[in-house]
Write an enzyme that holds these catalytic residues in place. Structure first.
Site, mmCIF file in Angstrom:
data_model
loop_
_atom_site.group_PDB
_atom_site.id
_atom_site.type_symbol
_atom_site.label_atom_id
_atom_site.label_comp_id
_atom_site.label_asym_id
_atom_site.label_seq_id
_atom_site.Cartn_x
_atom_site.Cartn_y
_atom_site.Cartn_z
ATOM 1 N N GLU A 191 0.836 -1.191 0.000
ATOM 2 C CA GLU A 191 0.000 0.000 0.000
ATOM 3 C C GLU A 191 0.878 1.250 0.000
ATOM 4 O O GLU A 191 1.769 1.392 0.820
ATOM 5 C CB GLU A 191 -0.872 -0.071 1.267
ATOM 6 C CG GLU A 191 -1.412 1.213 1.772
ATOM 7 C CD GLU A 191 -1.917 1.063 3.211
ATOM 8 O OE1 GLU A 191 -1.656 0.024 3.865
ATOM 9 O OE2 GLU A 191 -2.548 2.004 3.683
ATOM 10 N N ASP A 250 -0.507 -1.283 6.061
ATOM 11 C CA ASP A 250 -0.242 -0.703 7.365
ATOM 12 C C ASP A 250 -1.132 -1.329 8.435
ATOM 13 O O ASP A 250 -2.196 -1.862 8.138
ATOM 14 C CB ASP A 250 -0.517 0.809 7.332
ATOM 15 C CG ASP A 250 0.589 1.552 6.612
ATOM 16 O OD1 ASP A 250 1.695 0.984 6.497
ATOM 17 O OD2 ASP A 250 0.341 2.690 6.151
ATOM 18 N N ASP A 287 -3.018 0.078 10.407
ATOM 19 C CA ASP A 287 -4.046 1.023 10.868
ATOM 20 C C ASP A 287 -5.367 0.772 10.136
ATOM 21 O O ASP A 287 -5.506 -0.185 9.395
ATOM 22 C CB ASP A 287 -3.564 2.471 10.671
ATOM 23 C CG ASP A 287 -3.263 2.757 9.207
ATOM 24 O OD1 ASP A 287 -3.585 1.902 8.349
ATOM 25 O OD2 ASP A 287 -2.711 3.830 8.908
ATOM 26 N N ASP A 331 -6.925 2.364 7.678
ATOM 27 C CA ASP A 331 -6.859 2.393 6.217
ATOM 28 C C ASP A 331 -6.236 1.116 5.671
ATOM 29 O O ASP A 331 -6.706 0.561 4.676
ATOM 30 C CB ASP A 331 -6.016 3.590 5.744
ATOM 31 C CG ASP A 331 -6.849 4.863 5.709
ATOM 32 O OD1 ASP A 331 -8.088 4.752 5.878
ATOM 33 O OD2 ASP A 331 -6.255 5.944 5.528
#
Ligand code: 2B7
Length: 672
Positions: free
Chosen positions: A434, A507, A509, A511
């Site tokens: 990403e 990641d 997180d 997103d």
């Protein structure tokens, strides 16, 4: 010699001891891991469900006891306790201590055995694999009991006490020397019991968890749960469609044919995927079989006939295809027959050819009738199927043009792909990363011999809501498909796969989780074969870097962080969490003083994104096969996954659930 009219204990033909079961448990219950452990409960409960299907019992109670045992009680007739004339043993004891003790007891010939492939041998298998088992039978006002250790009878069947109950209770303590784990999961058991109670209208299955210590996952459930679905299969269909936008109420019908009982529930939804599950004698026929073929043939035929008759299809129009009429269709097909034959790789494909005609005729007749009687719902269904047909033609045109333009063909690998040098797919890996910055680090940090990097920019298209034609217009998806080398849809060729490890690296997180889910959906919907083959992975970047002086370690979970801190001799509460890397230790006196002051505490750096790691760190923690942790994505339960994917990705805004079954793979150097 004339055949005996009534069955009794002497009907049991082949008697065999239980030694083979203990020698090769996997042959009898599939495996000795957590699945095998749960299988034991299913074997016992299946017998109780059979008793219910024979019309003699309506309540089954399953208890998880605090001492690690499980008990199952039904309110049926009670396993017969009369003495077998040749063996001179009670029928109950024969059922529980010998293999292949199938057949009917107690003079009942009303087609008792309608379930499972195992013909009731299940209880003896469970007995063999249990440290201890206790059976109680409530019959004719008396309580009979007997106990066994590892399948061996401990005392002669004993009659003790009076009761007003009827039924059977079996409690067992699984053998710790056989099973890898002895921890039952209420969550797992509940899934199975829910399914069974849907398939057997009028039955109640109660589960009671009396354990003091419960697995983390089970704490979300109340300790007592009762499954009782008066709606039967129609309620099952409604449950499967819970998170989808459905068209009308579930359609339900059943019919007793010469070849067996046929029961069908179905409902269309606005989703694109079909979800058809089939059962034979309550056994989930994962590989389908003749009953399923009969259903599919009938659906296509009946809907086309109705559409023609009602003028929805004009003379010039082509028929709706099987795919058109199955788009967005959710259905449950359940058949019950005398002698089911299970075939296929996992013995989960119904081999009785007569069931094709049986199901086909029932569905042709009953569905046509239903459509006639519900013209509004019928119109909506035809509308949905025609939309699918139009979309199919549009998608074909789009795909043809994509193929003509060569976008998916030839060697036009996407420019942003940093390919590896090896051309041996079995050793090649592709990391789908990403963002450009993380992609940059990954490109620098990788081993370019066998690791390729494909950076994806921004959010990819939500494939759950998109069709093939729109998907192929999406550049990120196109790059990924071209990089994998196998094409898509009708031109898919798995032998051309260029990497045997496809790693999603996002990641840690929100997103990142979203992008990961989108990618998983893409694979689940369009490349399930890759998941089945075990080629899809999720990279696990560390959450923290913990340093104390020269000692640097990575933690992949919060628990691990705590244990590393303890191991370093620091009090976790004393240590500061930062989002920046600590500066390197300074030389000289001043530096020394600082280092001393810091000795008691550690520096914890929380990684928010992959981009925060330099190429070396990314290699060391996440990409190096020697150190990394990767989760292999599995399709444990396609049904659950399908529901969950719709839940997460569908048009409705649903409750978020735990979304995919993964398990740790190649966990190495966890404690570095
Ligand atoms: C082939 C064997 C396994 N069986 C019977 C009769 C009732 C019955 C059972 C059962 C699990 C835990 C509580 C038939 C069938 C043995 O023959 S097994 N109930 N319940 C059970 O296992 N529950 C039976 C005819 C007349 N009377 C009783």
């Amino acid at each position: 010699m004339a055949k005996k009219e009534s069955y009794s204990a002497d009907q049991i033909q082949v008697l065999e001891g239980l030694e083979p079961v203990r020698k090769r448990p996997g042959m009898y219950i599939g495996s000795t891991d957590v699945r095998g452990l749960h299988h034991c409960v299913y074997e016992i409960v299946d017998n109780a469900v059979d008793e219910a299907m024979a019309g003699h019992c309506d309540t089954i109670t399953v208890k998880l006891h605090d001492d690690g045992s499980v008990s199952v009680e039904d309110n049926g007739r009670g396993i017969p306790v009369d003495i077998h004339p040749k063996k001179k043993l009670p029928a109950l004891e024969i059922v529980l201590t010998t293999l292949h003790a199938g057949g009917k007891f107690g003079g009942d010939d009303s087609g008792y055995k309608v379930s499972g492939g195992l013909h009731g041998v299940g209880s003896s298998v469970v007995n063999a694999l249990s440290d201890k088992m206790r059976a109680e039978v409530y019959r004719d006002g008396e309580i009979h009991h007997q106990e066994y250790k590892r399948g061996k009878t401990q005392y002669a069947l004993k009659k003790e006490g009076k009761t007003k109950k009827n039924g059977t209770k079996i409690q067992f303590w699984p053998d710790g020397t056989i099973f890898d784990t002895l921890e039952f999961s209420m969550t797992t058991l509940m899934t199975r019991f829910r399914q069974q109670s849907y398939l057997t209208r009028g039955i109640t299955i109660a589960v009671l968890d009396e354990r003091k210590e419960r697995p983390e996952d089970d704490k979300q459930h109340p300790r007592l749960y009762r499954f009782s679905f008066e709606g039967g299969i129609a309620a099952y269909v409604r449950h499967l469609n819970e998170s989808k936008e459905s068209i009308g109420t579930p359609i339900w019908f059943e019919k007793d044919t010469d070849d067996g009982m046929v029961e069908v529930g179905l409902q269309y939804t606005q989703a694109f995927q079909e979800h058809v599950v089939s059962f034979a004698n309550n056994i989930h026929t994962v590989e389908g079989g003749h009953h399923l073929s009969g259903f599919k043939a009938a659906i296509t035929r009946t809907i086309n006939a109705y559409a023609r008759k009602g003028g929805f299809l004009k003379e010039k129009d082509e028929n709706l295809t099987a795919d058109d009429v199955r788009e967005g269709l959710t259905a449950v097909i359940s058949v019950r027959l005398k002698e089911p034959q299970f075939e296929g790789q996992t013995k989960s494909k119904l081999g009785n050819a007569e069931m094709k005609t049986a199901v086909e005729q029932v569905v042709n007749e009953k569905l046509a009738e239903y459509l006639e009687e519900h013209p509004n719902q019928a119109k909506e269904i035809i509308g949905k199927c025609s939309l699918a047909a139009r979309a199919r033609l549009a998608a074909r045109a789009a795909r043809d043009s994509v193929i003509r333009k060569g976008a998916l063909e030839g060697m036009t690998l996407p420019g942003k792909l940093a390919d590896c040098s090896s051309r041996d797919p079995s050793e090649c890996e592709i990391f789908i990363v990403e963002g450009d910055s993380a992609g940059g680090s990954a490109k620098q940090g990788r081993n370019r011999n066998f690791q390729a990097i494909l950076p994806l920019r921004g959010k990819i298209l939500n494939v759950e809501q998109a069709r093939l034609d729109r998907m192929l217009a999406n550049n990120e998806i196109k790059s990924l498909i071209i990089a994998m080398g196998i094409g898509i849809g009708e031109i898919k060729d798995l032998s051309k796969l260029r990497y045997h490890r496809i790693v999603i690296m996002t990641d840690a997180d929100v997103d990142g989780a979203h992008i990961r889910t989108l990618l998983l959906t893409l694979f689940y919907r369009y490349f399930p074969e890759l998941i089945e083959a075990g080629y899809l992975y999720i990279a696990q970047p560390p959450l923290y870097k913990i340093s104390k002086g020269k000692d640097q370690r990575y933690a992949y979970t919060d628990e691990q962080k705590e244990s590393i801190l303890t191991d370093m001799g620091v009090n976790p509460n004393d240590s500061a969490e930062t989002e920046e890397d600590e500066p390197e230790e300074e030389e000289g006196e001043e530096g020394e003083a600082k280092t001393k002051k810091k000795a008691a505490r550690a520096n914890i750096q929380r990684y928010k994104g992959l981009g925060e790691m330099n190429p070396d760190q990314l290699w060391e923690t996440t990409m190096d096969p020697e150190n990394r942790i990767m989760l292999r994505v599995t399709m444990e339960d396609v049904e659950a996954a399908d529901n969950v994917f719709s839940t997460l990705m569908g048009p409705e805004v649903p409750p978020r659930k735990k979304f995919i079954q993964t398990h740790a793979k190649g966990v190495k150097n966890l404690d570095i």
